[in-house]
Scaffold this motif. Structure first.
Motif, PDB file in Angstrom:
ATOM      1  N   THR A   1       0.833  -1.205   0.000  1.00  0.00           N
ATOM      2  CA  THR A   1       0.000   0.000   0.000  1.00  0.00           C
ATOM      3  C   THR A   1       0.866   1.254   0.000  1.00  0.00           C
ATOM      4  OG1 THR A   1      -1.927   1.066   1.025  1.00  0.00           O
ATOM      5  CG2 THR A   1      -0.244   0.223   2.517  1.00  0.00           C
ATOM      6  N   PRO A   2       0.526   2.233  -0.845  1.00  0.00           N
ATOM      7  CA  PRO A   2       1.272   3.495  -0.902  1.00  0.00           C
ATOM      8  C   PRO A   2       0.565   4.592  -0.119  1.00  0.00           C
ATOM      9  CG  PRO A   2      -0.134   3.353  -2.800  1.00  0.00           C
ATOM     10  CD  PRO A   2      -0.460   2.155  -1.942  1.00  0.00           C
TER      11      PRO A   2
ATOM     12  N   GLY B   1      -0.571  -8.780  -2.994  1.00  0.00           N
ATOM     13  CA  GLY B   1      -1.735  -8.047  -3.473  1.00  0.00           C
ATOM     14  C   GLY B   1      -1.498  -6.551  -3.509  1.00  0.00           C
ATOM     15  N   PHE B   2      -2.134  -5.879  -4.467  1.00  0.00           N
ATOM     16  CA  PHE B   2      -2.051  -4.421  -4.560  1.00  0.00           C
ATOM     17  C   PHE B   2      -3.266  -3.881  -5.290  1.00  0.00           C
ATOM     18  CE2 PHE B   2      -0.663  -5.556  -8.734  1.00  0.00           C
ATOM     19  CZ  PHE B   2      -0.830  -4.444  -9.557  1.00  0.00           C
TER      20      PHE B   2
ATOM     21  N   HIS C   1      -1.172   2.667  -7.793  1.00  0.00           N
ATOM     22  CA  HIS C   1       0.229   2.549  -8.189  1.00  0.00           C
ATOM     23  C   HIS C   1       0.345   2.888  -9.669  1.00  0.00           C
ATOM     24  CE1 HIS C   1       1.412   0.357  -4.473  1.00  0.00           C
ATOM     25  NE2 HIS C   1       0.166  -0.062  -4.532  1.00  0.00           N
ATOM     26  N   THR C   2       1.367   3.645 -10.027  1.00  0.00           N
ATOM     27  CA  THR C   2       1.545   4.023 -11.424  1.00  0.00           C
ATOM     28  C   THR C   2       2.149   2.877 -12.234  1.00  0.00           C
ATOM     29  OG1 THR C   2       3.787   4.881 -11.164  1.00  0.00           O
ATOM     30  CG2 THR C   2       1.967   6.404 -10.700  1.00  0.00           C
TER      31      THR C   2
ATOM     32  N   CYS D   1       0.169   7.868 -14.407  1.00  0.00           N
ATOM     33  CA  CYS D   1      -1.041   7.131 -14.788  1.00  0.00           C
ATOM     34  C   CYS D   1      -1.158   5.847 -13.969  1.00  0.00           C
ATOM     35  CB  CYS D   1      -1.001   6.798 -16.267  1.00  0.00           C
ATOM     36  SG  CYS D   1      -2.443   5.860 -16.840  1.00  0.00           S
ATOM     37  N   PRO D   2      -2.301   5.585 -13.343  1.00  0.00           N
ATOM     38  CA  PRO D   2      -2.483   4.340 -12.593  1.00  0.00           C
ATOM     39  C   PRO D   2      -2.322   3.108 -13.475  1.00  0.00           C
ATOM     40  CG  PRO D   2      -4.181   5.917 -12.013  1.00  0.00           C
ATOM     41  CD  PRO D   2      -3.453   6.497 -13.189  1.00  0.00           C
ATOM     42  N   ASP D   3      -1.741   2.083 -12.897  1.00  0.00           N
ATOM     43  CA  ASP D   3      -1.551   0.828 -13.608  1.00  0.00           C
ATOM     44  C   ASP D   3      -2.884   0.260 -14.079  1.00  0.00           C
ATOM     45  OD1 ASP D   3       0.444  -1.324 -14.338  1.00  0.00           O
ATOM     46  OD2 ASP D   3      -0.905  -2.523 -13.085  1.00  0.00           O
TER      47      ASP D   3
END
Length: 328
Positions: A43-44, A127-128, A133-134, A291-293
């Motif tokens: 987690t960021p 997991g993410f 996340h970019t 940009c988000p993944d």
């Protein structure tokens, strides 16, 4: 006679973070991880808009670790965990979190992917949330991981255990007149469309509020410290941009004025518009550092061609017009 000064006042974090809350939260998260067959959760600090100052409902890292700094990342394994912060926060982080659970590590000397490689079992399932996340971040993590584990995009587990999560921010939007912005939004949009033409791209995806607000001459109060509106935008090469925002933040008059330069849509319609672009086999411009993944995966898997380059709005808005210079 020597001057007298009041006693020095040092910053205290006790009022905004309680390390005693962390243990039960991590326990709930690990229980959920086990049910999902995950060996770790990543987690960021950031939200989908890459904000540094976050609205209360987006403070996932703070909820699970107690750490309230403006940058950081955590990995929670089944038996171990690490909180990565930069040099600004090496004193703050241990005061806010449970150091019996979280190892505090300083970036860039320590990297999350490398930690995962050295501290998680081989072939670990990590997991993410791909919206947080970019593209570049996920690529970097995988390079550090070196095939030791597998990143699995999933729903956000912290949100699942966050029982008293605050509602999203709801603040009115402000439209800037040309007298305050210096350049009309129509002219700014045309400049970005010219960039699209030069790069043979059909559309540009924007998730950074700073870019969207500058481009459309709008402002808001959705986050602390920065007068922006949380929104998404798609700038098309040959038609009006689409603005995805909570429409209830706009008055009828504002909606009418904005509709002259953009197509207004709800936030929930963003994924639908992305899918349409992809099905049309469009060539889409994204900035891999912002940009988000999740957006990258959706577009590429549905048939779009991805063009990766820096957000052109950033460089364009860096050149200040006379009105902006006068306002500095």
């Amino acid at each position: 006679m020597h001057p007298t000064f009041p006693p020095a006042k040092f910053q205290s974090f006790s009022e905004i973070s309680d390390p005693d809350l962390i243990k039960p939260r991590v326990k709930k998260l690990r229980s959920l991880m086990q049910s999902k067959k995950l060996d770790a959760w990543l987690t960021p600090h950031s939200d989908v808009h890459r904000s540094e100052s976050l609205p209360k409902n987006q403070r996932r890292l703070a909820h699970i670790t107690g750490f309230t700094g403006s940058a950081g990342t955590a990995i929670i394994g089944t038996n171990n965990a690490a909180l990565f912060v930069d040099g600004r926060y090496t004193m703050q982080a241990p005061l806010q979190t449970d150091t019996g659970i979280f190892e505090i590590l300083e970036i860039p000397n320590e990297k999350p992917g490398a930690w995962a490689k050295n501290n998680l079992k081989p072939k670990a399932q990590i997991g993410f949330d791909p919206w947080l996340h970019t593209i570049a971040e996920i690529r970097s993590f995988n390079l550090q991981l070196k095939n030791h584990g597998v990143l699995l995009a999933t729903e956000n587990l912290i949100e699942k255990i966050w029982d008293d999560r605050p509602p999203p921010p709801f603040k009115n939007i402000e439209l800037l007149e040309v007298g305050r912005a210096g350049v009309a939004a129509k002219e700014k949009i045309l400049a970005i469309q010219n960039h699209l033409e030069d790069k043979n791209a059909d559309a540009l995806i924007l998730n950074m509020p700073e870019s969207i607000c500058w481009l459309l001459n709008i402002r808001g109060r959705d986050v602390p410290n920065t007068p922006v509106v949380l929104a998404f935008a798609i700038v098309h090469k040959t038609k009006k941009p689409e603005l995805f925002v909570d429409l209830k933040k706009l008055s009828p008059e504002q909606s009418q004025l904005l509709s002259a330069i953009v197509t207004l849509r709800t936030m929930e319609e963003f994924s639908v518009s992305l899918e349409k672009l992809a099905k049309d086999k469009a060539r889409i411009w994204v900035d891999p550092t912002t940009c988000p993944d999740a957006i990258y995966k959706l577009l590429s898997e549905k048939g779009a061609t991805i063009f990766e380059a820096p957000d052109p709005v950033v460089a364009t808005k860096a050149i200040k017009n006379p009105t902006e210079v006068a306002g500095m």
